[in-house]
Scaffold this active site. Sequence first.
Site, PDB file in Angstrom:
ATOM      1  N   LYS A  81     -10.479  -0.088  -2.489  1.00 60.95           N
ATOM      2  CA  LYS A  81     -10.533  -0.524  -1.089  1.00 60.95           C
ATOM      3  C   LYS A  81     -11.922  -0.323  -0.493  1.00 60.95           C
ATOM      4  O   LYS A  81     -12.479   0.774  -0.515  1.00 60.95           O
ATOM      5  CB  LYS A  81      -9.492   0.262  -0.292  1.00 60.95           C
TER       6      LYS A  81
ATOM      7  N   CYS B 125      -4.955  -3.787   2.903  1.00 59.67           N
ATOM      8  CA  CYS B 125      -4.680  -3.436   4.303  1.00 59.67           C
ATOM      9  C   CYS B 125      -5.842  -3.762   5.259  1.00 59.67           C
ATOM     10  O   CYS B 125      -6.018  -4.908   5.632  1.00 59.67           O
ATOM     11  CB  CYS B 125      -4.281  -1.970   4.393  1.00 59.67           C
TER      12      CYS B 125
ATOM     13  N   GLU C  48       0.846  -1.188   0.000  1.00 57.09           N
ATOM     14  CA  GLU C  48       0.000   0.000   0.000  1.00 57.09           C
ATOM     15  C   GLU C  48       0.889   1.248   0.000  1.00 57.09           C
ATOM     16  O   GLU C  48       1.970   1.260   0.577  1.00 57.09           O
ATOM     17  CB  GLU C  48      -0.903  -0.012   1.238  1.00 57.09           C
TER      18      GLU C  48
END
Length: 283
Positions: free
Chosen positions: A115, A161, A42
């Site tokens: 995301k 993440c 990321e």
Amino acid sequence: MSIRIASIQLNSQTDIEQNLTIIEKAINHAANEGARLVVLPENACLMGRQSELAARFDEVAQRLGKMAKSAKVHLMAGTLPCPTRPDGTPVPNERSRQTSLVFDDTGEQIARYDKIHLFRATVNDSTGNYDESKTFEAGDTLVVAPLHIDGQVVRLGLMICFDVRFATLAQRLRQMGADIISVPAAFTHRTGQAHWQMLLQARALDSQCMVIGSTQGGTHHIGSRTRQTWGHAMIVNATGEIVASTERTECSQMGFEMVMADFDTKAQKQIRENMPIFECFRI
């Protein structure tokens, strides 16, 4: 036949050009070691100041695609802040989408994932409170990308993440056909030390997929602030076994760390047949 995968750990700073130089070195190094799929972390191209990178989204994405083509690897290019949604409409309120792009070994972009779960937490570190919704708009679509590598089709499920904390997401990616799940991340030092390894192992067990955790690690200088990330890039197989790990937070003088593992489709199929949890699933 197995496929060699490289997970890259970076210590990205606020100089985009310097970060891209290190990324290219890492990709080429992985290719020279036989990698056919390279996974970046990321915020690979920039830590902090995301609006600066968002303004260069198309240019930087094209450069990453060229790196994949030059090295002849498939590239999961960490994340980039994208100022537009997948349908081309602008993200409102001066925010962007935290986006993972996948390029094949010809440099063509073959997948995009935005995301879904945005990080929000209070952490006992120098930053204290994190809330990605102030900067990003959440995505809403799960993505599994088919990778055509050496005559095989391997399906890559995409997470970013904070997504790794949600078991249902990993299970849905498996149900969509994922063989491997990538998790580009920038875990805080505190949360990474406490949970990073366990979360990767748990998601591997939930999905019976190989999980590729690629990370930021070390100290990041963002203006007058600093941020500490946990590092420890890691690859976990479908039984939850750690098959590769950097085992450190900091990066070397090269600016990156790398771990590699071989993905064997037949071996993973046997794991799933020996314990067919998705055939037993009842909820």
